[in-house]
Design an enzyme around this catalytic site. Sequence first.
Site, mmCIF file in Angstrom:
data_model
loop_
_atom_site.group_PDB
_atom_site.id
_atom_site.type_symbol
_atom_site.label_atom_id
_atom_site.label_comp_id
_atom_site.label_asym_id
_atom_site.label_seq_id
_atom_site.Cartn_x
_atom_site.Cartn_y
_atom_site.Cartn_z
ATOM 1 C CG ASN A 166 44.078 46.942 44.923
ATOM 2 O OD1 ASN A 166 43.640 47.615 43.989
ATOM 3 N ND2 ASN A 166 44.905 47.431 45.844
ATOM 4 C CE LYS A 220 48.279 46.910 44.590
ATOM 5 N NZ LYS A 220 49.568 46.889 45.269
ATOM 6 C CG HIS A 260 46.267 50.070 49.167
ATOM 7 N ND1 HIS A 260 47.570 50.343 48.806
ATOM 8 C CD2 HIS A 260 46.082 48.755 48.933
ATOM 9 C CE1 HIS A 260 48.134 49.234 48.369
ATOM 10 N NE2 HIS A 260 47.247 48.257 48.431
ATOM 11 C CD GLU A 317 49.999 50.416 45.998
ATOM 12 O OE1 GLU A 317 48.967 50.553 45.321
ATOM 13 O OE2 GLU A 317 50.640 49.346 46.055
ATOM 14 C CD GLU A 324 47.074 45.158 51.201
ATOM 15 O OE1 GLU A 324 46.950 44.229 50.393
ATOM 16 O OE2 GLU A 324 47.071 46.344 50.863
ATOM 17 N N GLY A 362 53.928 44.081 46.515
ATOM 18 C CA GLY A 362 54.571 44.190 45.206
ATOM 19 C C GLY A 362 56.049 43.855 45.207
ATOM 20 C CB SER A 416 54.239 39.240 47.935
ATOM 21 O OG SER A 416 54.878 40.415 47.455
HETATM 22 O O1 LIG Z 1 48.609 45.967 47.738
HETATM 23 C C1 LIG Z 1 48.175 44.825 47.603
HETATM 24 C C2 LIG Z 1 46.741 44.578 47.552
HETATM 25 O O2 LIG Z 1 46.006 45.665 47.965
HETATM 26 C C3 LIG Z 1 49.081 43.689 47.445
HETATM 27 O O3 LIG Z 1 49.742 43.805 46.249
HETATM 28 P P1 LIG Z 1 50.620 42.579 45.698
HETATM 29 O O4 LIG Z 1 49.732 41.357 45.821
HETATM 30 O O5 LIG Z 1 50.936 42.951 44.293
HETATM 31 O O6 LIG Z 1 51.818 42.492 46.590
#
Ligand SMILES: O=C(CO)COP(=O)(O)O
Length: 249
Positions: free
Chosen positions: A9, A11, A95, A97, A167, A173, A212
């Site tokens: 991802n 992002k 997701h 976010e 997740e 993150g 992470s």
């Molecule tokens: O949100 C994520 C994948 O969709 C995970 O993000 P990170 O791997 O940066 O923690």
Amino acid sequence: MKKKLVIANWKMNGGIAANAELLGELIPSLSRLNRLEIAICPSFPYLHQVSMVATGSNIALGAQNVSSHPEGAFTGEVSARMLKEFGCRYVLIGHSERRTLYAEDDQLVAQKFEAALKADLIPVLCVGETLEEHRTLKTQLVIARQLQAVIEQVGIQKIADGVIAYEPVWAIGTGLAASPTQAQQVHFKIRQLLAQHDLSIAKSICLLYGGSVRADNAAELFAQADIDGGLIGGASLDAESFTTICRSL
Ligand SMILES: O=C(CO)COP(=O)(O)O
């Protein structure tokens, strides 16, 4: 046999030159990894670029979001049919976010899941608890609620056409991944929740862990019985890290 899958991802990162460079390293280094599926989810404007560059490789294309509507006056939205037309196989749904920053609730997430299925995309349903919910021991409750909304929308049989990604929001993150034991417990719980509806779907559905995941913790996470792969954010922007993560599965 259960599907093994690692999804990048990206992002809201990348650019034409940076994507070309990253793909130029990833495609050869992942080319012989046939025991798992690998997908990359870039931002919408780069779907075409990634699709063109990755054609003929073992990297599939995915999107990070989709509209719940099939078409019409929805300025700024992208439909599932459009994603399909641009070569997407996967789409991330719900997701954290999107849930937290863009107020996507369980019902909208469920509608998006359905819209993806109708366009013959594989929805990757993201579920997970916030830090507050984690601290107050509400993880199971939250995940059950998030899953239930989708089951009510599409029925348990259709869930089987998707993928579920656990997740934990507190792990995204932050550099603080769930421990392999913690992640395994929740994945097991997800299968138990699904088993209340259909045992074979519970056993066969592909469950990813995200939050992470890095080159140095992927192997231990992927070694857990109920973890079938990963959804990778930050570490997927680095060719060496992402390759190591894929090789760890
Ligand atoms: O949100 C994520 C994948 O969709 C995970 O993000 P990170 O791997 O940066 O923690």
